[in-house]
Scaffold this active site. Structure first.
Site, PDB file in Angstrom:
ATOM      1  N   LYS A 109      17.826  32.651  23.447  1.00 19.77           N
ATOM      2  CA  LYS A 109      19.210  32.164  23.359  1.00 19.77           C
ATOM      3  C   LYS A 109      19.531  31.022  24.335  1.00 19.77           C
ATOM      4  CE  LYS A 109      21.016  33.429  20.520  1.00 19.77           C
ATOM      5  NZ  LYS A 109      20.632  33.097  19.113  1.00 19.77           N
ATOM      6  N   GLY A 140      18.201  27.776  23.722  1.00 15.54           N
ATOM      7  CA  GLY A 140      18.028  26.494  23.036  1.00 15.54           C
ATOM      8  C   GLY A 140      16.573  26.257  22.659  1.00 15.54           C
ATOM      9  N   LYS A 159      22.715  29.233  15.027  1.00 15.23           N
ATOM     10  CA  LYS A 159      22.671  28.486  16.295  1.00 15.23           C
ATOM     11  C   LYS A 159      24.027  27.829  16.504  1.00 15.23           C
ATOM     12  CE  LYS A 159      18.328  29.444  16.280  1.00 15.23           C
ATOM     13  NZ  LYS A 159      17.780  30.516  17.102  1.00 15.23           N
ATOM     14  N   ARG A 178      26.904  29.836  17.548  1.00 15.56           N
ATOM     15  CA  ARG A 178      27.950  30.783  17.098  1.00 15.56           C
ATOM     16  C   ARG A 178      29.143  30.746  18.058  1.00 15.56           C
ATOM     17  NH1 ARG A 178      23.244  34.492  16.572  1.00 15.56           N
ATOM     18  NH2 ARG A 178      22.971  34.990  14.380  1.00 15.56           N
ATOM     19  N   ASN A 179      30.294  31.173  17.550  1.00 17.12           N
ATOM     20  CA  ASN A 179      31.456  31.332  18.438  1.00 17.12           C
ATOM     21  C   ASN A 179      31.255  32.595  19.258  1.00 17.12           C
ATOM     22  OD1 ASN A 179      32.837  29.082  17.514  1.00 17.12           O
ATOM     23  ND2 ASN A 179      33.668  30.226  15.770  1.00 17.12           N
ATOM     24  N   HIS A 180      31.504  32.499  20.549  1.00 14.28           N
ATOM     25  CA  HIS A 180      31.343  33.663  21.424  1.00 14.28           C
ATOM     26  C   HIS A 180      32.662  34.428  21.532  1.00 14.28           C
ATOM     27  CE1 HIS A 180      27.723  31.710  23.706  1.00 14.28           C
ATOM     28  NE2 HIS A 180      27.490  31.907  22.434  1.00 14.28           N
TER      29      HIS A 180
HETATM   30  N1  LIG Z   1      21.433  21.127  18.875  1.00 20.16           N
HETATM   31  C1  LIG Z   1      21.772  22.411  18.887  1.00 20.16           C
HETATM   32  N2  LIG Z   1      22.321  22.984  17.808  1.00 20.16           N
HETATM   33  C2  LIG Z   1      22.658  24.295  17.833  1.00 20.16           C
HETATM   34  N3  LIG Z   1      22.480  25.111  18.893  1.00 20.16           N
HETATM   35  C3  LIG Z   1      21.925  24.570  19.994  1.00 20.16           C
HETATM   36  C4  LIG Z   1      21.561  23.212  20.038  1.00 20.16           C
HETATM   37  N4  LIG Z   1      21.057  22.964  21.267  1.00 20.16           N
HETATM   38  C5  LIG Z   1      21.125  24.099  21.942  1.00 20.16           C
HETATM   39  N5  LIG Z   1      21.654  25.083  21.186  1.00 20.16           N
HETATM   40  C6  LIG Z   1      21.866  26.449  21.643  1.00 20.16           C
HETATM   41  O1  LIG Z   1      20.766  27.230  21.212  1.00 20.16           O
HETATM   42  C7  LIG Z   1      21.222  28.563  21.287  1.00 20.16           C
HETATM   43  C8  LIG Z   1      20.237  29.457  20.565  1.00 20.16           C
HETATM   44  O2  LIG Z   1      19.100  29.501  21.378  1.00 20.16           O
HETATM   45  P1  LIG Z   1      17.661  29.817  20.817  1.00 20.16           P
HETATM   46  O3  LIG Z   1      17.315  28.852  19.751  1.00 20.16           O
HETATM   47  O4  LIG Z   1      16.745  29.867  21.979  1.00 20.16           O
HETATM   48  O5  LIG Z   1      17.876  31.258  20.189  1.00 20.16           O
HETATM   49  S1  LIG Z   1      16.727  32.297  19.796  1.00 20.16           S
HETATM   50  O6  LIG Z   1      16.296  32.947  21.022  1.00 20.16           O
HETATM   51  O7  LIG Z   1      15.659  31.572  19.120  1.00 20.16           O
HETATM   52  O8  LIG Z   1      17.418  33.244  18.889  1.00 20.16           O
HETATM   53  C9  LIG Z   1      22.595  28.516  20.699  1.00 20.16           C
HETATM   54  O9  LIG Z   1      23.328  29.572  21.261  1.00 20.16           O
HETATM   55  P2  LIG Z   1      24.766  30.042  20.719  1.00 20.16           P
HETATM   56  O10 LIG Z   1      25.671  28.867  20.958  1.00 20.16           O
HETATM   57  O11 LIG Z   1      25.145  31.206  21.516  1.00 20.16           O
HETATM   58  O12 LIG Z   1      24.586  30.349  19.270  1.00 20.16           O
HETATM   59  C10 LIG Z   1      23.102  27.134  21.108  1.00 20.16           C
HETATM   60  O13 LIG Z   1      24.044  27.165  22.138  1.00 20.16           O
END
Ligand SMILES: Nc1ncnc2c1ncn2[C@@H]1O[C@H](COP(=O)(O)OS(=O)(=O)O)[C@@H](OP(=O)(O)O)[C@H]1O
Length: 377
Positions: free
Chosen positions: A131, A133, A340, A342-344
């Site tokens: 989570k 990135g 990727k 999501r709203n927290h």
């Molecule tokens: N470009 C872009 N687009 C969308 N999301 C982005 C991006 N860069 C970083 N992030 C952040 O990545 C978070 C998800 O992390 P992971 O990919 O490591 O998640 S996982 O462990 O594979 O499930 C995800 O977490 P959440 O915001 O909590 O959904 C994002 O904040």
């Protein structure tokens, strides 16, 4: 006056005929060239495999395959515009969908050039952190032509280690000599056995670790679990993050989403097997606000030319994240999927502050170990 008028009429008639003749010659030349070009294409390309290759397809007809036979006199040939980028990608997708991975036309094409893509064990791993990135990092780096990565998480060093290295190698995409093979499984970072196992595979493996403020990371982790349990009862974040649900009391360190964020502890285990220089720590926050800068660091670390730059990204205000202008599989602008970004849920400020307090010493230790101040408050 009268003679002058006659002369003009004579001249304009002559000009008119010359003009018509030139137009006819030009029209015939264009027709003849196109017909000749289209008819001779299959012979120029000769190899049937090559005609399946999308770049060659760009000037072939859209006629159905059965009418494309070279020997068929009644071949239907239609001139179509050159395929656009999206058309090319669409063709590539269709071709790849219908072919087994090893036999995919692009690999057959490479083999014809004397190049032999083979599946290799990874040279570099994105080992975590969940989570933070990790998907964004992998999608961004695989824009680089010298990088090929397994699309989904392989979970070899945590779940499937008993399957052996041959199994693992077969999960990797075929690569050419000199290309970097990569895989990302974020749970490796917190798996106790992973460091020794990765070391056994190859002690020179490059390790990439994306890290994010552990408080936000924990909330993101919780949000993911909650999203999968839509209609079922789920305790609140506060109830799970604190012992007996007390908001300002004891942090529940046995809860996974809290434990994962104690980065210094997990890093200690990796440093027993790998020197710090073999690890790159990527800021999850900077990956969002300045992806090109973070990707420059990644490309340096992997010894790659700076191919992935600003021009690959645009900020999508609706998504609230940087998105890609194009990628390996798609030529149109697109963002990461719905899972990727999501709203927290809203977390009470007192609970957030208590968690920050909890992580502060671990974060400081992590800054000291890595030599980087990630700026988490
Ligand atoms: N470009 C872009 N687009 C969308 N999301 C982005 C991006 N860069 C970083 N992030 C952040 O990545 C978070 C998800 O992390 P992971 O990919 O490591 O998640 S996982 O462990 O594979 O499930 C995800 O977490 P959440 O915001 O909590 O959904 C994002 O904040």
């Amino acid at each position: 006056m009268f003679r002058h008028g006659l002369f003009l009429r004579f001249i304009s008639k002559k000009v008119f005929f010359i003009f018509i003749s030139i137009a006819l010659i030009i029209a015939y030349t264009i027709y003849a060239t196109n017909t000749c070009l289209v008819r001779s294409l299959p012979y120029i390309l000769k190899n049937d495999e090559l005609t399946k290759f999308p770049s060659a397809l760009s000037i072939l007809s859209t006629a159905r395959p059965e009418s494309r036979s070279h020997n068929n006199k009644a071949t239907v040939v239609r001139l179509v515009p050159l395929l656009t980028w999206s058309g090319l990608a669409e063709e590539q997708r269709k071709v790849e969908k219908n072919a087994s991975k090893d036999g995919a036309p692009k690999y057959r094409f490479l083999r014809q050039q004397g190049l032999h893509p083979v599946r290799r064990l990874p040279d570099a791993l994105v080992i975590g952190v969940k989570k933070s990135g990790t998907r964004a990092l992998l999608e961004f780096i695989r824009l680089h032509p010298d990088v090929r990565a397994a699309g989904s998480e392989v979970h070899f060093f945590d779940r499937h280690y008993s399957n052996g290295f041959t199994w693992y190698r077969h999960k990797m995409p075929p690569t050419l000599e000199g290309q970097i093979t990569m895989e990302k499984t974020p749970s490796y970072f917190v798996t106790k056995e992973a460091p020794v196992r990765v070391h056994q595979m190859n002690p020179t493996t490059k390790l990439l670790v994306v890290v994010r403020d552990p408080v936000t990371r924990a909330i993101s982790d919780y949000t993911q679990v909650a999203s999968k349990r839509l209609n079922k009862d789920m305790k609140s974040f506060e109830e799970l993050a604190f012992v007996n649900g007390s908001q300002c009391g004891i942090v529940n360190t046995s809860w996974g989403p809290v434990r994962i964020g104690v980065y210094a502890r997990h890093l200690e285990r990796w440093l027993k097997y790998f020197p710090l220089q073999q690890m790159l720590f990527v800021s999850g926050e900077r990956l969002v606000v300045d992806p090109a800068a973070e990707m420059a660091r990644v490309q340096n670390f992997l010894g790659l030319k700076h191919v992935v730059t600003e021009k690959h990204f645009y900020f999508n205000a609706t998504k609230g994240f940087p998105c890609l202008m194009k990628s390996e599989g798609r030529s149109t602008p697109h963002c990461l999927g719905k899972t990727k970004g999501r709203n927290h849920p809203h977390i009470r400020p007192a609970a957030l502050e208590r968690l920050r307090q909890f992580y502060r010493p671990f974060n400081l230790r992590f800054y000291q170990m890595t030599g980087i101040n990630f700026g988490w408050s």
